[in-house]
Design a protein around this motif. Structure first.
Motif, PDB file in Angstrom:
ATOM      1  N   PHE A  23       0.836  -1.208   0.000  1.00 56.28           N
ATOM      2  CA  PHE A  23       0.000   0.000   0.000  1.00 56.28           C
ATOM      3  C   PHE A  23       0.866   1.251   0.000  1.00 56.28           C
ATOM      4  N   TRP A  24       1.917   1.275   0.830  1.00 59.30           N
ATOM      5  CA  TRP A  24       2.799   2.444   0.841  1.00 59.30           C
ATOM      6  C   TRP A  24       3.427   2.645  -0.534  1.00 59.30           C
ATOM      7  N   ALA A  25       3.764   1.559  -1.227  1.00 60.04           N
ATOM      8  CA  ALA A  25       4.337   1.667  -2.573  1.00 60.04           C
ATOM      9  C   ALA A  25       3.331   2.285  -3.537  1.00 60.04           C
ATOM     10  N   LEU A  26       2.072   1.911  -3.406  1.00 54.08           N
ATOM     11  CA  LEU A  26       1.026   2.512  -4.242  1.00 54.08           C
ATOM     12  C   LEU A  26       0.918   4.004  -3.978  1.00 54.08           C
ATOM     13  N   MET A  27       0.990   4.395  -2.705  1.00 55.72           N
ATOM     14  CA  MET A  27       0.894   5.807  -2.357  1.00 55.72           C
ATOM     15  C   MET A  27       2.099   6.599  -2.889  1.00 55.72           C
ATOM     16  N   ARG A  28       3.224   5.928  -3.098  1.00 58.97           N
ATOM     17  CA  ARG A  28       4.420   6.600  -3.632  1.00 58.97           C
ATOM     18  C   ARG A  28       4.465   6.582  -5.160  1.00 58.97           C
ATOM     19  N   ASP A  29       3.574   5.830  -5.783  1.00 57.52           N
ATOM     20  CA  ASP A  29       3.564   5.687  -7.247  1.00 57.52           C
ATOM     21  C   ASP A  29       3.077   6.986  -7.895  1.00 57.52           C
ATOM     22  N   THR A  30       3.985   7.709  -8.524  1.00 62.90           N
ATOM     23  CA  THR A  30       3.631   9.021  -9.066  1.00 62.90           C
ATOM     24  C   THR A  30       2.788   8.949 -10.332  1.00 62.90           C
ATOM     25  N   SER A  31       2.563   7.752 -10.865  1.00 63.26           N
ATOM     26  CA  SER A  31       1.721   7.615 -12.058  1.00 63.26           C
ATOM     27  C   SER A  31       0.244   7.519 -11.705  1.00 63.26           C
ATOM     28  N   VAL A  32      -0.063   7.411 -10.413  1.00 65.69           N
ATOM     29  CA  VAL A  32      -1.450   7.261  -9.950  1.00 65.69           C
ATOM     30  C   VAL A  32      -1.838   8.462  -9.102  1.00 65.69           C
ATOM     31  N   MET A  33      -2.905   9.148  -9.482  1.00 67.76           N
ATOM     32  CA  MET A  33      -3.431  10.250  -8.679  1.00 67.76           C
ATOM     33  C   MET A  33      -4.142   9.692  -7.452  1.00 67.76           C
ATOM     34  N   LYS A  34      -3.808  10.256  -6.275  1.00 70.88           N
ATOM     35  CA  LYS A  34      -4.465   9.841  -5.037  1.00 70.88           C
ATOM     36  C   LYS A  34      -5.506  10.882  -4.651  1.00 70.88           C
ATOM     37  N   VAL A  35      -6.738  10.464  -4.501  1.00 73.25           N
ATOM     38  CA  VAL A  35      -7.857  11.359  -4.227  1.00 73.25           C
ATOM     39  C   VAL A  35      -8.334  11.159  -2.796  1.00 73.25           C
ATOM     40  N   PHE A  36      -8.341  12.239  -2.028  1.00 74.62           N
ATOM     41  CA  PHE A  36      -8.810  12.230  -0.642  1.00 74.62           C
ATOM     42  C   PHE A  36      -9.882  13.308  -0.478  1.00 74.62           C
ATOM     43  N   HIS A  37     -10.605  13.247   0.614  1.00 72.76           N
ATOM     44  CA  HIS A  37     -11.463  14.364   1.016  1.00 72.76           C
ATOM     45  C   HIS A  37     -11.019  14.812   2.398  1.00 72.76           C
ATOM     46  N   ALA A  38     -10.692  16.104   2.536  1.00 73.76           N
ATOM     47  CA  ALA A  38     -10.167  16.621   3.805  1.00 73.76           C
ATOM     48  C   ALA A  38      -8.998  15.742   4.247  1.00 73.76           C
ATOM     49  N   ALA A  39      -7.931  15.785   3.458  1.00 70.75           N
ATOM     50  CA  ALA A  39      -6.854  14.800   3.548  1.00 70.75           C
ATOM     51  C   ALA A  39      -5.944  14.945   4.753  1.00 70.75           C
ATOM     52  N   LEU A  42       6.140   9.606   4.456  1.00 72.87           N
ATOM     53  CA  LEU A  42       5.413   9.472   3.191  1.00 72.87           C
ATOM     54  C   LEU A  42       4.321  10.526   3.052  1.00 72.87           C
ATOM     55  N   ILE A  43       4.319  11.212   1.906  1.00 73.42           N
ATOM     56  CA  ILE A  43       3.199  12.067   1.505  1.00 73.42           C
ATOM     57  C   ILE A  43       2.790  11.609   0.111  1.00 73.42           C
ATOM     58  N   PRO A  44       1.593  11.020  -0.037  1.00 78.52           N
ATOM     59  CA  PRO A  44       1.174  10.503  -1.335  1.00 78.52           C
ATOM     60  C   PRO A  44       1.208  11.583  -2.420  1.00 78.52           C
ATOM     61  N   THR A  45       1.796  11.261  -3.543  1.00 76.10           N
ATOM     62  CA  THR A  45       1.852  12.185  -4.672  1.00 76.10           C
ATOM     63  C   THR A  45       1.617  11.410  -5.966  1.00 76.10           C
ATOM     64  N   PRO A  46       0.978  12.054  -6.970  1.00 71.99           N
ATOM     65  CA  PRO A  46       0.285  13.342  -6.869  1.00 71.99           C
ATOM     66  C   PRO A  46      -0.969  13.209  -6.012  1.00 71.99           C
ATOM     67  N   LEU A  47      -1.458  14.343  -5.559  1.00 69.15           N
ATOM     68  CA  LEU A  47      -2.524  14.370  -4.558  1.00 69.15           C
ATOM     69  C   LEU A  47      -3.629  15.322  -4.996  1.00 69.15           C
ATOM     70  N   PHE A  48      -4.874  14.918  -4.718  1.00 73.19           N
ATOM     71  CA  PHE A  48      -6.033  15.766  -5.021  1.00 73.19           C
ATOM     72  C   PHE A  48      -6.984  15.689  -3.844  1.00 73.19           C
ATOM     73  N   ASP A  49      -7.350  16.858  -3.299  1.00 77.33           N
ATOM     74  CA  ASP A  49      -8.273  16.918  -2.171  1.00 77.33           C
ATOM     75  C   ASP A  49      -9.603  17.477  -2.661  1.00 77.33           C
ATOM     76  N   THR A  50     -10.656  16.662  -2.598  1.00 84.15           N
ATOM     77  CA  THR A  50     -11.951  17.091  -3.116  1.00 84.15           C
ATOM     78  C   THR A  50     -12.550  18.231  -2.309  1.00 84.15           C
ATOM     79  N   GLN A  51     -12.217  18.325  -1.020  1.00 84.68           N
ATOM     80  CA  GLN A  51     -12.737  19.440  -0.225  1.00 84.68           C
ATOM     81  C   GLN A  51     -12.136  20.754  -0.690  1.00 84.68           C
ATOM     82  N   VAL A  52     -10.840  20.760  -0.975  1.00 85.72           N
ATOM     83  CA  VAL A  52     -10.179  21.965  -1.478  1.00 85.72           C
ATOM     84  C   VAL A  52     -10.741  22.332  -2.848  1.00 85.72           C
ATOM     85  N   ALA A  53     -10.927  21.339  -3.708  1.00 84.00           N
ATOM     86  CA  ALA A  53     -11.476  21.598  -5.040  1.00 84.00           C
ATOM     87  C   ALA A  53     -12.882  22.171  -4.946  1.00 84.00           C
ATOM     88  N   ALA A  54     -13.686  21.618  -4.041  1.00 86.21           N
ATOM     89  CA  ALA A  54     -15.055  22.118  -3.871  1.00 86.21           C
ATOM     90  C   ALA A  54     -15.060  23.566  -3.414  1.00 86.21           C
TER      91      ALA A  54
END
Length: 385
Positions: free
Chosen positions: A65-81, A95-107
């Motif tokens: 799972f940590w390897a998936l979170m470090r995989d820069t080819s996959v966008m990680k989507v959280f809400h209020a991350a 570890l800070i998952p990258t790239p990262l998208f926070d739906t609360q910030v986008a909203a």
């Protein structure tokens, strides 16, 4: 839905998820009685793969799972991350998952609400109801019920479906840049560092004398180290009021701790009490050097009140027209600085904020833009010659 309890199953699932362009991630944890949050569940959804990981399962290694979170080819989507990322940061060596998208910030950037809750966003964009019943369940108990697992998994299946909708709206509004500052904070390691020596910043500074500041810093650092070492909430180690008492008394021997209202009776004879005294003696040996450097707040110049109030009205107008919360554009301290200086070093005078608000605000100050009421609404107009 698959409940993952073995490393082999987790590896297989994460291999499938790594083929997705984006995955939605959420966690369930307990932190009421501990300093370090106890990670109880991890939910992930991407493509057709939907899993719940049981971090409490015997022998389970989260490395895939940590390897998936470090995989820069996959966008990680959280809400209020932020809380999720704090857990990952401390459990997986920074570890800070990258790239990262926070739906609360986008909203927030899209004007869907200031810090909108997840269920509100799901109702607004997906028209789906959410059963909030299991929200406050004890996620550390096993076995978990089907209702609990369904609730946990829904957090990421909805999130997976929200992502493309938010991306499309950001594209149409040309507002991807509006997320940059907030996302920069979320992906900055300093956001999650818990250095005991900086914990004085959590407290209100009632005095600015170096010796008092040194004592407060030492007391706050001691409390943080105790909380981390003993894995208990900092307020259970010692409440804020007690730290202020300690800073006032500046104890350097056990008897100095006697009689303090907020300090438990007998504390001066305890091992934590001994460590507090030792920390205080060391800090006060050179208080000037140890005290945090704090500048006395400078009151705003007299006479800027009307300008600040005018800028507040204009900020509200701009925010309403853009459909975003005012705090995403500027804060009151920003406005106070802009009122004094056209080149104020504040976020509101940089990037997209300067274009949307900063430059027009300067024109407003110079009388080149006027505000008026039309049918009960504030409107802004360029002032002719």
């Amino acid at each position: 839905m698959t409940m993952i309890t073995t490393t082999e199953a987790l590896q297989e699932a994460c291999t499938a998820l790594a083929q997705c362009e984006h995955v939605a991630v959420d966690t369930e944890f307990m932190r009421e009685s501990v300093y370090w949050p106890a990670l109880c569940l991890i939910q992930v959804a991407g493509g057709e793969t939907e899993i719940i990981i049981d971090p409490l399962a015997d022998g389970l290694d989260l490395a895939p799972f940590w390897a998936l979170m470090r995989d820069t080819s996959v966008m990680k989507v959280f809400h209020a991350a932020r809380q999720d990322l704090e857990i990952f940061f401390h459990k997986a060596d920074g570890l800070i998952p990258t790239p990262l998208f926070d739906t609360q910030v986008a909203a927030m950037a899209l004007g869907l609400g200031d810090s909108i809750a997840y269920d509100g966003l799901v109702r607004a964009l997906l028209r789906r109801p959410i059963d909030k019943g299991p929200r406050f369940t004890d996620w550390s108990r096993r076995p978990l019920s089907t209702k609990q697992l369904d609730y946990a998994l829904a957090d990421v299946t909805h999130l997976r479906d929200l992502f493309p909708i938010l991306i499309e709206r950001l594209d149409k509004a040309n507002r991807h840049d509006w997320l940059a500052d907030e996302m920069g904070i979320l992906t900055n390691p300093k956001t999650y560092e818990l250095d005991p020596e900086t914990q004085w910043k959590r407290l209100k500074l009632r005095k600015l004398h170096p010796r008092w500041l040194a004592a407060l810093r030492a007391a706050a650092a001691w409390r943080e180290r105790e909380a981390q070492t003993r894995d208990m909430p900092r307020q259970r180690v010692m409440k804020d009021d007690a730290l202020y008492e300690v800073a006032n008394v500046q104890p350097q021997k056990p008897d100095d701790l006697q009689g303090l209202r907020a300090v438990p009776k007998g504390f001066e004879r305890s091992r934590p009490g001994e460590r507090l005294i030792a920390a205080m003696v060391e800090a006060l040996a050179n208080a000037e050097a140890y005290a945090p450097k704090v500048e006395k707040p400078t009151p705003p110049p007299q006479g800027i009140g009307p300008t600040v109030e005018l800028l507040k009205v204009y900020l509200k107008l701009v925010a309403d027209e853009a459909g975003v919360a005012t705090r995403l554009i500027a804060t009151v301290p920003d406005l106070e600085k802009i009122a004094v200086d056209d080149n104020a070093a504040v976020p509101a005078m940089q990037g997209w904020r300067r274009e949307v608000f900063g430059e027009p605000a300067i024109r407003l100050k110079k009388g080149l833009i006027g505000l008026s009421l039309q049918e009960g609404k504030v409107v802004a107009k360029e002032v002719e010659g």
